[in-house]
Design a protein around this motif. Structure first.
Motif, PDB file in Angstrom:
ATOM      1  N   TYR A 100      15.290  24.772  21.108  1.00  0.00           N
ATOM      2  CA  TYR A 100      15.222  25.747  22.200  1.00  0.00           C
ATOM      3  C   TYR A 100      16.305  25.450  23.236  1.00  0.00           C
ATOM      4  CZ  TYR A 100      12.763  29.292  24.999  1.00  0.00           C
ATOM      5  OH  TYR A 100      12.423  30.431  25.685  1.00  0.00           O
ATOM      6  N   CYS A 101      16.490  24.161  23.541  1.00  0.00           N
ATOM      7  CA  CYS A 101      17.548  23.794  24.495  1.00  0.00           C
ATOM      8  C   CYS A 101      18.914  24.248  23.986  1.00  0.00           C
ATOM      9  CB  CYS A 101      17.556  22.277  24.715  1.00  0.00           C
ATOM     10  SG  CYS A 101      16.164  21.646  25.681  1.00  0.00           S
ATOM     11  N   GLY A 102      19.131  24.143  22.687  1.00  0.00           N
ATOM     12  CA  GLY A 102      20.383  24.593  22.105  1.00  0.00           C
ATOM     13  C   GLY A 102      20.602  26.076  22.280  1.00  0.00           C
ATOM     14  N   SER A 103      19.516  26.847  22.174  1.00  0.00           N
ATOM     15  CA  SER A 103      19.646  28.303  22.310  1.00  0.00           C
ATOM     16  C   SER A 103      20.063  28.712  23.712  1.00  0.00           C
ATOM     17  CB  SER A 103      18.317  28.986  21.943  1.00  0.00           C
ATOM     18  OG  SER A 103      17.339  28.768  22.952  1.00  0.00           O
ATOM     19  N   LEU A 104      19.877  27.807  24.691  1.00  0.00           N
ATOM     20  CA  LEU A 104      20.225  28.098  26.078  1.00  0.00           C
ATOM     21  C   LEU A 104      21.616  27.589  26.460  1.00  0.00           C
ATOM     22  CD1 LEU A 104      16.780  27.114  27.655  1.00  0.00           C
ATOM     23  CD2 LEU A 104      17.613  29.427  27.193  1.00  0.00           C
ATOM     24  N   ASP A 105      22.285  26.911  25.525  1.00  0.00           N
ATOM     25  CA  ASP A 105      23.613  26.364  25.789  1.00  0.00           C
ATOM     26  C   ASP A 105      24.663  27.445  25.544  1.00  0.00           C
ATOM     27  OD1 ASP A 105      26.063  24.992  25.786  1.00  0.00           O
ATOM     28  OD2 ASP A 105      25.158  23.170  24.983  1.00  0.00           O
ATOM     29  N   GLU A 106      25.331  27.869  26.602  1.00  0.00           N
ATOM     30  CA  GLU A 106      26.330  28.937  26.487  1.00  0.00           C
ATOM     31  C   GLU A 106      27.522  28.526  25.628  1.00  0.00           C
ATOM     32  OE1 GLU A 106      27.419  30.059  30.420  1.00  0.00           O
ATOM     33  OE2 GLU A 106      25.472  30.993  30.879  1.00  0.00           O
ATOM     34  N   ASN A 107      27.743  27.221  25.516  1.00  0.00           N
ATOM     35  CA  ASN A 107      28.864  26.721  24.718  1.00  0.00           C
ATOM     36  C   ASN A 107      28.384  26.116  23.400  1.00  0.00           C
ATOM     37  OD1 ASN A 107      30.705  27.351  26.848  1.00  0.00           O
ATOM     38  ND2 ASN A 107      30.132  25.439  27.868  1.00  0.00           N
ATOM     39  N   ALA A 195      25.058  17.962   8.631  1.00  0.00           N
ATOM     40  CA  ALA A 195      25.069  19.174   9.450  1.00  0.00           C
ATOM     41  C   ALA A 195      26.419  19.322  10.165  1.00  0.00           C
ATOM     42  CB  ALA A 195      23.934  19.135  10.464  1.00  0.00           C
ATOM     43  N   ALA A 196      26.922  18.236  10.727  1.00  0.00           N
ATOM     44  CA  ALA A 196      28.215  18.281  11.427  1.00  0.00           C
ATOM     45  C   ALA A 196      29.344  18.635  10.469  1.00  0.00           C
ATOM     46  CB  ALA A 196      28.491  16.950  12.108  1.00  0.00           C
ATOM     47  N   SER A 197      29.244  18.172   9.234  1.00  0.00           N
ATOM     48  CA  SER A 197      30.317  18.430   8.266  1.00  0.00           C
ATOM     49  C   SER A 197      30.442  19.908   7.920  1.00  0.00           C
ATOM     50  CB  SER A 197      30.092  17.613   6.992  1.00  0.00           C
ATOM     51  OG  SER A 197      29.146  18.209   6.130  1.00  0.00           O
ATOM     52  N   THR A 198      29.381  20.679   8.151  1.00  0.00           N
ATOM     53  CA  THR A 198      29.454  22.128   7.930  1.00  0.00           C
ATOM     54  C   THR A 198      29.984  22.855   9.159  1.00  0.00           C
ATOM     55  OG1 THR A 198      27.234  22.673   8.766  1.00  0.00           O
ATOM     56  CG2 THR A 198      27.389  21.934   6.475  1.00  0.00           C
ATOM     57  N   LEU A 199      30.279  22.071  10.221  1.00  0.00           N
ATOM     58  CA  LEU A 199      30.679  22.585  11.538  1.00  0.00           C
ATOM     59  C   LEU A 199      29.550  23.343  12.221  1.00  0.00           C
ATOM     60  CD1 LEU A 199      34.420  23.630  11.024  1.00  0.00           C
ATOM     61  CD2 LEU A 199      33.447  21.431  11.759  1.00  0.00           C
ATOM     62  N   SER A 200      28.318  22.934  11.909  1.00  0.00           N
ATOM     63  CA  SER A 200      27.172  23.437  12.653  1.00  0.00           C
ATOM     64  C   SER A 200      27.158  22.768  14.029  1.00  0.00           C
ATOM     65  CB  SER A 200      25.882  23.129  11.906  1.00  0.00           C
ATOM     66  OG  SER A 200      24.775  23.720  12.540  1.00  0.00           O
ATOM     67  N   ASP A 201      26.377  23.305  14.966  1.00  0.00           N
ATOM     68  CA  ASP A 201      26.370  22.772  16.330  1.00  0.00           C
ATOM     69  C   ASP A 201      25.594  21.464  16.412  1.00  0.00           C
ATOM     70  OD1 ASP A 201      23.437  23.377  17.564  1.00  0.00           O
ATOM     71  OD2 ASP A 201      24.021  24.974  16.172  1.00  0.00           O
ATOM     72  N   MET A 202      25.779  20.741  17.513  1.00  0.00           N
ATOM     73  CA  MET A 202      25.176  19.421  17.668  1.00  0.00           C
ATOM     74  C   MET A 202      23.659  19.488  17.752  1.00  0.00           C
ATOM     75  SD  MET A 202      27.705  17.020  19.925  1.00  0.00           S
ATOM     76  CE  MET A 202      26.968  15.569  19.180  1.00  0.00           C
ATOM     77  N   TYR A 203      23.127  20.530  18.373  1.00  0.00           N
ATOM     78  CA  TYR A 203      21.673  20.655  18.452  1.00  0.00           C
ATOM     79  C   TYR A 203      21.082  20.791  17.052  1.00  0.00           C
ATOM     80  CZ  TYR A 203      22.185  21.411  23.499  1.00  0.00           C
ATOM     81  OH  TYR A 203      22.475  21.261  24.834  1.00  0.00           O
ATOM     82  N   ALA A 204      21.746  21.555  16.185  1.00  0.00           N
ATOM     83  CA  ALA A 204      21.270  21.722  14.814  1.00  0.00           C
ATOM     84  C   ALA A 204      21.261  20.393  14.081  1.00  0.00           C
ATOM     85  CB  ALA A 204      22.148  22.731  14.074  1.00  0.00           C
ATOM     86  N   GLY A 205      22.313  19.591  14.300  1.00  0.00           N
ATOM     87  CA  GLY A 205      22.378  18.282  13.666  1.00  0.00           C
ATOM     88  C   GLY A 205      21.273  17.351  14.132  1.00  0.00           C
ATOM     89  N   ILE A 206      20.935  17.412  15.414  1.00  0.00           N
ATOM     90  CA  ILE A 206      19.875  16.560  15.949  1.00  0.00           C
ATOM     91  C   ILE A 206      18.507  17.027  15.464  1.00  0.00           C
ATOM     92  CG2 ILE A 206      18.792  15.659  18.049  1.00  0.00           C
ATOM     93  CD1 ILE A 206      21.667  14.630  17.372  1.00  0.00           C
ATOM     94  N   VAL A 207      18.319  18.334  15.339  1.00  0.00           N
ATOM     95  CA  VAL A 207      17.070  18.857  14.778  1.00  0.00           C
ATOM     96  C   VAL A 207      16.913  18.364  13.340  1.00  0.00           C
ATOM     97  CG1 VAL A 207      15.864  20.940  14.031  1.00  0.00           C
ATOM     98  CG2 VAL A 207      16.918  20.858  16.291  1.00  0.00           C
ATOM     99  N   SER A 208      18.009  18.405  12.578  1.00  0.00           N
ATOM    100  CA  SER A 208      17.976  17.894  11.209  1.00  0.00           C
ATOM    101  C   SER A 208      17.602  16.419  11.186  1.00  0.00           C
ATOM    102  CB  SER A 208      19.343  18.103  10.548  1.00  0.00           C
ATOM    103  OG  SER A 208      19.382  17.527   9.261  1.00  0.00           O
ATOM    104  N   ALA A 209      18.179  15.655  12.096  1.00  0.00           N
ATOM    105  CA  ALA A 209      17.904  14.213  12.152  1.00  0.00           C
ATOM    106  C   ALA A 209      16.452  13.932  12.525  1.00  0.00           C
ATOM    107  CB  ALA A 209      18.842  13.541  13.151  1.00  0.00           C
TER     108      ALA A 209
END
Length: 371
Positions: A100-107, A195-209
């Motif tokens: 949810y925090c990721g969805s609020l990140d404009e960048n 997740a990072a290797s696919t160039l997904s965002d950092m929040y997605a990578g942390i959710v995966s972790a």
């Protein structure tokens, strides 16, 4: 050649941490985990991992203040924390809130060194707040908001308990977070790098972790350890009888064995020290019971304790609820996850291993009406 579980496969090169499984050594950026546990702080350790060097005094002060200023979570995230089902595991709460925090990140989708470091700070600073809020909401208590003047560990205990943190408890939690901060390509870290290797965002990578960490063969083991200790302590069986029964049933004894270490986990050595100090302070005997179990398992199985074994005693003495043990692990490991993601982004190659197919081939298609 197929190596199940990727055992002994070297997947990539990294400058972040080093393990010598035979000698029982762990280093972050070349610094022994024993030295960091004795002399460092979690904030300094995060700086070391992210920047590749120890900070100067003024740099550490600025860095710590920067993190402290990022602790409050967006108001939009607090609502969902109150509406999730009562059965929701704290790790599910944590990964939901991070997403949810990721969805609020404009960048969100900007991937560059400056933005990656900014996101790493945001996530590391907000995770303790999410965990503390979730714990208090579940108990029907009012939220205790973060204080900028407190250090990372002290602030979390303040938010969790709503009282001035005890110095010994602060030191214990701070040391625990340092010891959990990084550990090469464990399952959760590798999932964040994928997740990072696919160039997904950092929040997605942390959710995966966080999703990967929750498994009982990874971070979930610490919760299993305290359940074992309580069952032995409160039951009619001796520790040896309890262990023999579990082994007869073909079950694994939680907190023992490691894919890499052939000795006692060096983190367990440090955690045992702080567990004893907390036991002495609280008048508990969790460590003595743990020592007894450790000897029995060594005699019967030749297995050494790992990081989860004595972490359980630390957490129970800090009055952390059993099912919040894994989120505390995540609170420490977030420094390592973000460091690995930033390293992956820097010289990225898509992580895409091969598989060996062992199924049937060249089968004839049979039309639906003829089956």
């Amino acid at each position: 050649m197929v190596k199940e579980g990727m055992k002994n496969v070297v997947a990539l090169e990294s400058k972040i941490s080093r393990i010598d499984g035979k000698k029982g050594e762990l280093e972050y950026r070349g610094y022994s985990i024993h030295d960091l546990a004795k002399h460092s702080s979690y904030e300094e350790t995060a700086y070391l991992l992210w920047h590749g060097r120890l900070p100067k005094e003024n740099e550490l002060e600025e860095f710590s203040a920067d993190l402290a200023g990022r602790r409050r979570i967006p108001p939009e995230v607090i609502g969902p924390l109150t509406s999730l089902p009562d059965i929701t595991h704290p790790m599910v709460i944590l990964r939901t809130a991070i997403s949810y925090c990721g969805s609020l990140d404009e960048n969100l989708h900007e991937i560059n060194p400056e933005e990656n470091l900014c996101k790493s700070k945001e996530i590391l600073a907000m995770i303790p707040t999410i965990i503390a809020y979730a714990a208090r909401l579940r108990e029907g208590k009012s939220l205790v908001h973060p204080r900028r003047e407190l250090g990372h560990a002290a602030n979390f205990l303040w938010m969790l308990k709503g009282s001035e943190p005890d110095p010994i408890e602060v030191e214990a939690l701070d040391t625990d977070l340092i010891l959990h901060a990084e550990h090469t390509l464990n399952a959760s870290t590798y999932s964040s790098r994928i997740a990072a290797s696919t160039l997904s965002d950092m929040y997605a990578g942390i959710v995966s972790a966080t999703g990967t960490l929750m498994g009982p063969l990874h971070g979930g083991a610490s919760q299993a350890v305290i359940e074992m200790l309580k069952e032995i302590k409160e039951g009619d069986l001796s520790a040896e009888e309890w262990i023999e029964n579990k082994l007869d049933e073909g079950e694994h004894i939680p907190g023992f064995g490691h894919r890499v270490y052939k000795t006692k986990d060096p983190r367990a050595i440090e955690l045992e020290k702080i567990a004893k100090r907390l036991d002495e302070k609280e008048g508990n005997d969790w460590t003595s019971l743990s020592n007894k179990i450790e000897k029995i398992v060594d005699d019967k199985l030749g297995l050494n304790s790992n990081v989860d074994f004595y972490a359980a005693t630390v957490y129970v003495n800090l009055e952390i609820p059993d099912d919040f043990f894994i989120p505390i692990f995540a609170m420490g490991r977030i420094a390592g996850w973000t460091t690995h993601m930033m390293e992956q982004y820097k010289e990225n190659k898509l992580i895409r291993p091969l598989q060996k197919y062992v199924g049937e081939t060249e089968k004839e298609y049979i039309p639906l009406e003829e089956r």
